[in-house]
Design a protein around this motif. Structure first.
Motif, short mmCIF file in Angstrom:
data_model
loop_
_atom_site.label_atom_id
_atom_site.label_comp_id
_atom_site.label_asym_id
_atom_site.label_seq_id
_atom_site.Cartn_x
_atom_site.Cartn_y
_atom_site.Cartn_z
N HIS A 39 0.89 -1.16 0.00
CA HIS A 39 0.00 0.00 0.00
C HIS A 39 0.93 1.21 0.00
O HIS A 39 1.59 1.50 1.01
CB HIS A 39 -0.91 -0.01 1.23
CG HIS A 39 -1.95 -1.10 1.17
ND1 HIS A 39 -2.37 -1.79 2.29
CD2 HIS A 39 -2.64 -1.60 0.11
CE1 HIS A 39 -3.29 -2.67 1.91
NE2 HIS A 39 -3.48 -2.57 0.60
N GLU A 42 1.85 3.87 2.74
CA GLU A 42 2.19 3.43 4.10
C GLU A 42 3.71 3.55 4.27
O GLU A 42 4.47 2.59 4.20
CB GLU A 42 1.64 2.02 4.32
CG GLU A 42 0.11 2.04 4.22
CD GLU A 42 -0.56 0.68 4.34
OE1 GLU A 42 0.16 -0.33 4.50
OE2 GLU A 42 -1.79 0.64 4.27
N HIS A 167 3.72 -3.14 6.34
CA HIS A 167 2.67 -2.14 6.08
C HIS A 167 2.62 -1.18 7.26
O HIS A 167 3.45 -1.23 8.17
CB HIS A 167 1.30 -2.82 5.98
CG HIS A 167 1.07 -3.63 4.75
ND1 HIS A 167 0.13 -3.30 3.82
CD2 HIS A 167 1.66 -4.77 4.31
CE1 HIS A 167 0.14 -4.20 2.85
NE2 HIS A 167 1.06 -5.11 3.13
N CYS A 168 1.59 -0.31 7.28
CA CYS A 168 1.21 0.38 8.50
C CYS A 168 -0.30 0.52 8.47
O CYS A 168 -0.93 0.28 7.45
CB CYS A 168 1.91 1.73 8.65
SG CYS A 168 1.22 3.00 7.58
ZN ZN Z 1 -1.42 -1.88 4.15
#
Ligand code: ZN
Length: 362
Positions: A39, A42, A167-168
Motif C-alpha cells: 500500500h 504506508e 505495512h502500517c
Molecule cells: Zn497496508
C-alpha cells in the motif's frame, strides 16, 4: 548487494514502470523475503527498508549473512503517483478500485497438480514444490500492470522460508497478522518488535499477500497428510508498523533493529542471539476482533490510546453532534487491545472507527 529490475506491463504507450529488488548474501539453506509499502502510502515501512538496506550491506560486507535476503523497498511503484486533491491514495488502483493487497493469484489452486508428484522424501518434496510454484507463476501471462506487479512480487517471495510484508495502519501501535500454523515461527518477531497485538487466522480479507503464501503451505500439508511429508515451507506475516504518520528515524531504526535481531534468532544472520523480550499480549483470533462504528455523525474525540489494553465497558471514543446537544460515548464490548483506529476526527453515521482484539488464540 545486487540490484534487480523487473519491468511491469506498460499500461499506456510511453509509460513503463519497474519493480526493484535488492538481494544480500547468496542462495543457501535459508531465504528471507521482505517488502515495504505494497500500500504505497504506508511510508513507515518504506523508511524501515532504508534502514534495513544499510544494516544488510554492513552485515554482507562482514560476511555475516548466512542465507539470501531479498528486500523490495518500494513494493508498489504504480500508486506512488496516485494523488487526488492533495491526498496520496496508495491502497487501491484508481481506475479499477482494486486493493493492491487483495486477490493475489490463488496458489492454493496448484495443490492438486503438485500433490501427485510428491514422494516420501520431505526435503525433496520441498524443492519440488518450490520449483513447481516458480514454474507455474512463470506460465501466467499478466494482462495488466496491476497483475504484473502482483505476479512479480509473488514470484520473488514464493520460495522463501520467511516472508514479511511490511505495512502500517491508520493510527495504531505495532501489530502482526499471520496464520495459525505460522505463529510459532513469527512469535519471536512479535517479541523483538514489541508488538502489542498479534492476530491469527487462516483467512483474513480475501487473498492478501501473506495469506496467499501461508495458506498454500497449509493446504498442501493438509492434502498430503503423513504419507508425503513436507519440510517447513514458507512462514508469512503482515507487519503493521504503527500508523501512517509515524514516520521517524527513531521508529524506523528500532523496527529495523528488531527485524535484524529476529533474522539472527532464525540463523540467517550470524551473531549473538539477543534474549527474547516478553510478548506484551497473547495472540488473539482475528475473527473474534470487535469493530466499533459511529452511532451517528459527529466529531470524533478519542478517549483511549491505541495499543492499550481496555476492559469491557471502558470508553473508546465520543461522537459529538455539533448541532444537537448530543454526545454518545462508545464503550468496549470486550477486554482486549485497542489496536487500531481511523485517522479521522469527523464521522459519518455508521462509519467504522476502531477495533479491539478478541479471544486469545490458545
Ligand atoms: Zn497496508
Amino acid at each position: 548487494m545486487k540490484r534487480h529490475k523487473f519491468p511491469l506491463v506498460s499500461p499506456a504507450v510511453g509509460t513503463q514502470r519497474e519493480l526493484v529488488a535488492l538481494t544480500f548474501g547468496e542462495p543457501a539453506e535459508k531465504k528471507v523475503y521482505l517488502q515495504s509499502s505494497l500500500h504505497a502510502d504506508e511510508i513507515p515501512a518504506m523508511l524501515v527498508s532504508v534502514m534495513l538496506q544499510q544494516r544488510f550491506q554492513e552485515l554482507e560486507k562482514a560476511g555475516k549473512i548466512k542465507g539470501e535476503i531479498t528486500l523490495v523497498p518500494v513494493a508498489n511503484p504504480i500508486s506512488l503517483n496516485q494523488h487526488l486533491l492533495g491526498q496520496f491514495l496508495g491502497c487501491f488502483e484508481m481506475n479499477t478500485s482494486r486493493n493492491f493487497n487483495r486477490r493475489f493469484y490463488p496458489l492454493g489452486n496448484l495443490v492438486s497438480s503438485i500433490e501427485p508428484l510428491l514422494s516420501n522424501d520431505s526435503a525433496g518434496n520441498l524443492n519440488l514444490i518450490r520449483s513447481a510454484l516458480r514454474e507455474n507463476i512463470d506460465l501466467e501471462v499478466p494482462a495488466t500492470e496491476f497483475d504484473s506487479l502482483q505476479m512479480t512480487l509473488l514470484k520473488l517471495a514464493c520460495d522463501a522460508d520467511i516472508v514479511l510484508d511490511l505495512h502500517c495502519s491508520l493510527e495504531a501501535d505495532v501489530h502482526i497478522y499471520t496464520n495459525t500454523s505460522g505463529w510459532r515461527q513469527i512469535e519471536p518477531l512479535a517479541r523483538y518488535l514489541g508488538s502489542t497485538t498479534q492476530l491469527l487466522g487462516d483467512e483474513f480479507e480475501g487473498g492478501t499477500f501473506d495469506e496467499t503464501i501461508g495458506g498454500f503451505w497449509n493446504e498442501i500439508r493438509n492434502q498430503c497428510g503423513v504419507s508425503k511429508p513436507i519440510s517447513d515451507g514458507s512462514v508469512a506475516a503482515t507487519v503493521e508498523l504503527r500508523g501512517e504518520r509515524d514516520v521517524s528515524y527513531a521508529y524506523a531504526r528500532r523496527d529495523a533493529d528488531a527485524i535484524v535481531d529476529y533474522l539472527t534468532y532464525q540463523g540467517v544472520i550470524e551473531g549473538d542471539v539477543k534474549p527474547l523480550p516478553p510478548l506484551l499480549h497473547p495472540a488473539t483470533l482475528w475473527d473474534s476482533r470487535e469493530e466499533y462504528n459511529a452511532p451517528h455523525s459527529g466529531i470524533v474525540v478519542y478517549l483511549s490510546k491505541v495499543g492499550t489494553l481496555v476492559e469491557e465497558g471502558d470508553s473508546l471514543f465520543d461522537i459529538v453532534d455539533p448541532l444537537d446537544e448530543r454526545t454518545t460515548t462508545v464503550k468496549s464490548r470486550t477486554r482486549g487491545v485497542f489496536y487500531m483506529r481511523r485517522a479521522i476526527r469527523f464521522a459519518t453515521a455508521g462509519a467504522e472507527i476502531g477495533r479491539v482484539t478478541g479471544r486469545p488464540a490458545v
